[in-house]
Design a protein around this motif. Structure first.
Motif, PDB file in Angstrom:
ATOM      1  N   GLY A   1       2.751   5.057   9.964  1.00 18.81           N
ATOM      2  CA  GLY A   1       3.605   3.904   9.695  1.00 18.81           C
ATOM      3  C   GLY A   1       3.955   3.130  10.960  1.00 18.81           C
ATOM      4  O   GLY A   1       4.119   1.903  10.923  1.00 18.81           O
ATOM      5  N   ASP A   2       4.063   3.849  12.101  1.00 21.40           N
ATOM      6  CA  ASP A   2       4.338   3.169  13.369  1.00 21.40           C
ATOM      7  C   ASP A   2       3.179   2.251  13.751  1.00 21.40           C
ATOM      8  O   ASP A   2       3.385   1.146  14.267  1.00 21.40           O
ATOM      9  CB  ASP A   2       4.572   4.203  14.477  1.00 21.40           C
ATOM     10  CG  ASP A   2       5.745   5.126  14.166  1.00 21.40           C
ATOM     11  OD1 ASP A   2       6.702   4.664  13.519  1.00 21.40           O
ATOM     12  OD2 ASP A   2       5.689   6.305  14.554  1.00 21.40           O
TER      13      ASP A   2
ATOM     14  N   PRO B   1       5.926   8.893  -1.902  1.00 16.23           N
ATOM     15  CA  PRO B   1       4.984   8.370  -0.914  1.00 16.23           C
ATOM     16  C   PRO B   1       5.628   7.257  -0.092  1.00 16.23           C
ATOM     17  O   PRO B   1       6.600   6.626  -0.510  1.00 16.23           O
ATOM     18  CB  PRO B   1       3.821   7.846  -1.757  1.00 16.23           C
ATOM     19  CG  PRO B   1       4.430   7.543  -3.083  1.00 16.23           C
ATOM     20  CD  PRO B   1       5.524   8.562  -3.280  1.00 16.23           C
ATOM     21  N   SER B   2       5.042   7.010   1.065  1.00 14.67           N
ATOM     22  CA  SER B   2       5.527   5.936   1.942  1.00 14.67           C
ATOM     23  C   SER B   2       4.922   4.612   1.476  1.00 14.67           C
ATOM     24  O   SER B   2       3.701   4.505   1.293  1.00 14.67           O
ATOM     25  CB  SER B   2       5.142   6.206   3.393  1.00 14.67           C
ATOM     26  OG  SER B   2       5.743   7.405   3.844  1.00 14.67           O
ATOM     27  N   ILE B   3       5.783   3.627   1.289  1.00 14.56           N
ATOM     28  CA  ILE B   3       5.364   2.313   0.807  1.00 14.56           C
ATOM     29  C   ILE B   3       5.430   1.309   1.946  1.00 14.56           C
ATOM     30  O   ILE B   3       6.449   1.188   2.626  1.00 14.56           O
ATOM     31  CB  ILE B   3       6.246   1.834  -0.350  1.00 14.56           C
ATOM     32  CG1 ILE B   3       6.273   2.874  -1.490  1.00 14.56           C
ATOM     33  CG2 ILE B   3       5.785   0.473  -0.847  1.00 14.56           C
ATOM     34  CD1 ILE B   3       4.910   3.126  -2.118  1.00 14.56           C
TER      35      ILE B   3
ATOM     36  N   ILE C   1       0.858  -1.175   0.000  1.00  7.81           N
ATOM     37  CA  ILE C   1       0.000   0.000   0.000  1.00  7.81           C
ATOM     38  C   ILE C   1       0.900   1.233   0.000  1.00  7.81           C
ATOM     39  O   ILE C   1       2.035   1.199   0.483  1.00  7.81           O
ATOM     40  CB  ILE C   1      -0.972   0.050   1.197  1.00  7.81           C
ATOM     41  CG1 ILE C   1      -0.202   0.055   2.525  1.00  7.81           C
ATOM     42  CG2 ILE C   1      -1.953  -1.109   1.154  1.00  7.81           C
ATOM     43  CD1 ILE C   1      -1.101   0.264   3.741  1.00  7.81           C
ATOM     44  N   SER C   2       0.362   2.308  -0.532  1.00  8.22           N
ATOM     45  CA  SER C   2       1.116   3.552  -0.652  1.00  8.22           C
ATOM     46  C   SER C   2       0.379   4.657   0.096  1.00  8.22           C
ATOM     47  O   SER C   2      -0.829   4.844  -0.105  1.00  8.22           O
ATOM     48  CB  SER C   2       1.269   3.930  -2.135  1.00  8.22           C
ATOM     49  OG  SER C   2       1.918   5.178  -2.261  1.00  8.22           O
ATOM     50  N   ILE C   3       1.098   5.355   0.932  1.00 10.28           N
ATOM     51  CA  ILE C   3       0.536   6.434   1.742  1.00 10.28           C
ATOM     52  C   ILE C   3       1.233   7.738   1.368  1.00 10.28           C
ATOM     53  O   ILE C   3       2.474   7.789   1.315  1.00 10.28           O
ATOM     54  CB  ILE C   3       0.738   6.147   3.247  1.00 10.28           C
ATOM     55  CG1 ILE C   3       0.105   4.824   3.631  1.00 10.28           C
ATOM     56  CG2 ILE C   3       0.170   7.286   4.095  1.00 10.28           C
ATOM     57  CD1 ILE C   3      -1.396   4.783   3.479  1.00 10.28           C
ATOM     58  N   PRO C   4       0.453   8.810   1.110  1.00 11.45           N
ATOM     59  CA  PRO C   4       1.083  10.094   0.774  1.00 11.45           C
ATOM     60  C   PRO C   4       2.031  10.545   1.884  1.00 11.45           C
ATOM     61  O   PRO C   4       1.739  10.411   3.069  1.00 11.45           O
ATOM     62  CB  PRO C   4      -0.102  11.044   0.634  1.00 11.45           C
ATOM     63  CG  PRO C   4      -1.250  10.162   0.302  1.00 11.45           C
ATOM     64  CD  PRO C   4      -1.005   8.876   1.044  1.00 11.45           C
ATOM     65  N   ASN C   5       3.162  11.103   1.451  1.00 13.02           N
ATOM     66  CA  ASN C   5       4.157  11.604   2.387  1.00 13.02           C
ATOM     67  C   ASN C   5       4.036  13.115   2.460  1.00 13.02           C
ATOM     68  O   ASN C   5       4.390  13.815   1.494  1.00 13.02           O
ATOM     69  CB  ASN C   5       5.563  11.203   1.917  1.00 13.02           C
ATOM     70  CG  ASN C   5       6.647  11.591   2.906  1.00 13.02           C
ATOM     71  OD1 ASN C   5       6.421  12.373   3.826  1.00 13.02           O
ATOM     72  ND2 ASN C   5       7.841  11.052   2.697  1.00 13.02           N
ATOM     73  N   PRO C   6       3.518  13.663   3.559  1.00 17.30           N
ATOM     74  CA  PRO C   6       3.323  15.121   3.644  1.00 17.30           C
ATOM     75  C   PRO C   6       4.638  15.890   3.587  1.00 17.30           C
ATOM     76  O   PRO C   6       4.649  17.070   3.251  1.00 17.30           O
ATOM     77  CB  PRO C   6       2.632  15.306   4.993  1.00 17.30           C
ATOM     78  CG  PRO C   6       3.007  14.097   5.794  1.00 17.30           C
ATOM     79  CD  PRO C   6       3.132  12.989   4.792  1.00 17.30           C
ATOM     80  N   TYR C   7       5.728  15.227   3.901  1.00 17.02           N
ATOM     81  CA  TYR C   7       7.027  15.904   3.904  1.00 17.02           C
ATOM     82  C   TYR C   7       7.707  15.843   2.536  1.00 17.02           C
ATOM     83  O   TYR C   7       8.607  16.630   2.245  1.00 17.02           O
ATOM     84  CB  TYR C   7       7.944  15.284   4.968  1.00 17.02           C
ATOM     85  CG  TYR C   7       7.330  15.295   6.353  1.00 17.02           C
ATOM     86  CD1 TYR C   7       7.311  16.458   7.127  1.00 17.02           C
ATOM     87  CD2 TYR C   7       6.745  14.140   6.881  1.00 17.02           C
ATOM     88  CE1 TYR C   7       6.732  16.472   8.383  1.00 17.02           C
ATOM     89  CE2 TYR C   7       6.163  14.148   8.149  1.00 17.02           C
ATOM     90  CZ  TYR C   7       6.171  15.314   8.897  1.00 17.02           C
ATOM     91  OH  TYR C   7       5.586  15.337  10.137  1.00 17.02           O
TER      92      TYR C   7
END
Length: 559
Positions: A409-410, A323-325, A312-318
């Protein structure tokens, strides 16, 4: 009148006769024996003689009094103690330490008399070291006299139940002469033997688990391993294995010294009781507990389905461009709750733990609640000492420890048993037993015949049934399929793999489950520690061999 007085005076004077008047004619008598001083005049003892004799007696009396004072008052205690030691010596009648037996009466620890009248413990070995522990024996000084008269348990059962096993030594008075030769002996107080102890452990199960774990650990190699077999209804432990181990006979005897020194230097940590004191990242074995909690809370249903394309891919606000995978162990496709448990879908449980797509997710606080409800991060209360307690990370811990905010992610990583989460094998056994028995968190016990102690978890019975069905699927088609060929029993299982090392070059391999599936009676836990990545042989291989060996020696476990 005068004449009368004169007569009186004459009579008083004449009443005493002089000796020479008595013996006046003695010289005329021819029969006196002059050699015997017959006929000789006796003279009174002089005053000087009386004075000399008196002074002699007084001096002698003073000398006697002075010596008596020296012996009785000045050096009385010393001489009395010395006299007593010269006469009587206290001896020891060693008590027999209680034997340790398994649930069937098999002797695991017995006593053996030594040449000097002492007692030596004899341990069944290998396979029982961390369970049974070891002792220290009475110590002697350079003269051969005991200055420590107790046999003291130092670890395992020996340490935990030392008071009841030890008994009480008796006293023997030995009479010796000045040359140290024994003249007589007399018992003052008889010894009181220690109590025998019956364990819930089954020596057959212990051997089956130990052989399977030790063989695999040495073959791959793994750094070590642990195994547990527990009754899901009573909490009685039938097997409690930690490998590698020390030899309790050697540690109790205090030698050979090079072997004992080797234990301390061994990087595989033979002194660590992995079953009770070992802390491990659990990996995917937490997923059945998470599913039970999410079903109970209504976050998911048995039919909830999540598609796994492998990540899954999560947008990375930074960094929006990167994106965070969060990856799955493989692309598993569409997974409902039962199959997600069976196939251990990471994507499904990312969603259940932290939320993704249409699944709201539990969130870290509720996730932690359910892990703790199943006994994680709490002492189990097993009777052995040095029990470690697991850990579940949360935002407060991360802020305090790393001074960083908690991120999604944690939560994802905690939801699949990774990140900073740790548990002990005995905690895992209690948690899976609660799944098997319908939601009772039992206190594990190594003693036979104790009344069960447990508490109910506020979890839905129907949720637990879904989880049990998912674990059964795991053994028929999922990650525990290696147990499908056990023809003598139907097993429900779950595996877990926790990656270790900076580059994930090592891993822990878990296998947990229960049997028989139709009416759960026993829970099993195996963890193989710190093996090389890329190896496909782990916990499932070990439990397969352990159950097969147990079936050969104790088939009643599978009825």
């Amino acid at each position: 009148m005068r004449g009368f007085l004169g007569f009186k005076r004459r009579r008083r004077r004449d009443a005493e006769l002089a000796p020479d008047e008595i013996f006046l004619d003695a010289s005329n008598i021819p029969d006196f024996d002059r050699g015997r001083l017959e006929g000789r005049l006796e003279r009174p003892i002089s005053q000087n003689a009386f004075l000399g004799l008196s002074l002699t007696l007084i001096v002698a009396l003073i000398a006697l009094v002075a010596q008596a004072a020296n012996l009785e008052i000045i050096h009385g205690d010393v001489y009395a103690s010395q006299s007593e030691k010269n006469r009587l010596r206290p001896g020891i009648l060693f008590a027999q330490r209680g034997a340790i037996l398994d649930r069937n009466g098999t002797v695991l620890v017995s006593n053996e008399a030594t040449e000097d009248g002492g007692v030596k413990r004899v341990y069944q070995s290998p396979g029982f070291a961390h369970l049974l522990g070891y002792v220290s024996y009475p110590r002697k000084d350079s003269s051969g006299h005991y200055y420590d008269t107790d046999i003291t348990g130092l670890a395992g059962i020996e340490g935990a139940f030392n008071d009841s096993l030890a008994g009480k030594n008796g006293t023997l008075l030995v009479e010796e002469d000045a040359h140290g030769t024994t003249r007589s002996e007399g018992m003052v107080a008889p010894p009181v033997n220690g109590q025998n102890l019956s364990l819930a452990i089954d020596a057959r199960a212990q051997k089956a688990f130990y052989d399977a774990i030790s063989e695999l650990a040495d073959k791959i190699p793994f750094q070590g391993g642990s195994g547990i077999l527990m009754d899901v209804e009573t909490g009685e432990i039938h097997a409690l294995v930690s490998y590698p181990e020390y030899n309790p006979n050697i540690l109790s005897a205090g030698g050979p010294s090079d072997v004992i020194a080797g234990y301390s230097k061994d990087s595989r940590q033979p002194y660590l009781d992995r079953a009770v004191s070992g802390l491990y990242t659990p990996g995917s074995i937490v997923k059945p507990l998470e599913a039970a909690g999410a079903l109970t809370d209504g976050v998911i249903t048995p039919e909830t389905s999540v598609y796994s394309s492998g990540f899954i891919s999560i947008p990375n606000p930074y960094d929006p461009k990167h994106p965070s995978i969060f990856r799955d162990w493989k692309a598993l496709g569409l997974m409902d709750t039962r199959h997600a448990i069976a196939w251990s879908s990471d994507v499904f449980f990312y969603s259940v733990g932290g939320g993704f797509g249409a699944v709201k997710g539990l969130g870290i606080e509720r996730l932690k609640y359910w892990f703790e409800a199943f006994g994680f991060a709490k002492p189990t209360g097993i009777e052995l000492s040095r029990e470690a307690t697991g850990f579940i990370p949360d935002p407060a811990w991360k802020k305090k420890t790393l001074n960083e905010p908690w991120r999604i992610g944690d939560t994802y990583h905690t939801a699949i048993g990774q990140y900073a989460m740790q548990i002990t094998p005995i905690e895992a056994a209690r948690a899976i037993a609660a799944v098997a028995n319908g939601g009772k968190l039992m206190k594990p016990t190594i003693l036979s015949g104790r009344a069960p102690i447990g508490e109910s978890i506020a979890v839905s019975p129907s949720a637990l049934q879904v989880v049990r069905e998912g674990m059964r699927l795991g053994a028929t088609e999922g990650t525990s399929i290696g147990l499908s060929d056990l023809s003598f029993v139907h097993v429900a299982g779950k595996t877990g793999t926790a990656q270790l090392g900076f580059h994930n070059e090592y891993y822990n391999s878990w296998a947990v489950g229960f049997f028989p599936y139709e009416h759960p009676k026993y829970v099993y836990v195996i963890v193989m520690e710190h093996g090389p990545s890329g190896n496909s042989i782990g916990g499932i291989y070990a439990i397969h061999h352990a159950l097969s060996a147990l079936h050969a020696t104790a088939p009643e476990y599978f009825k």
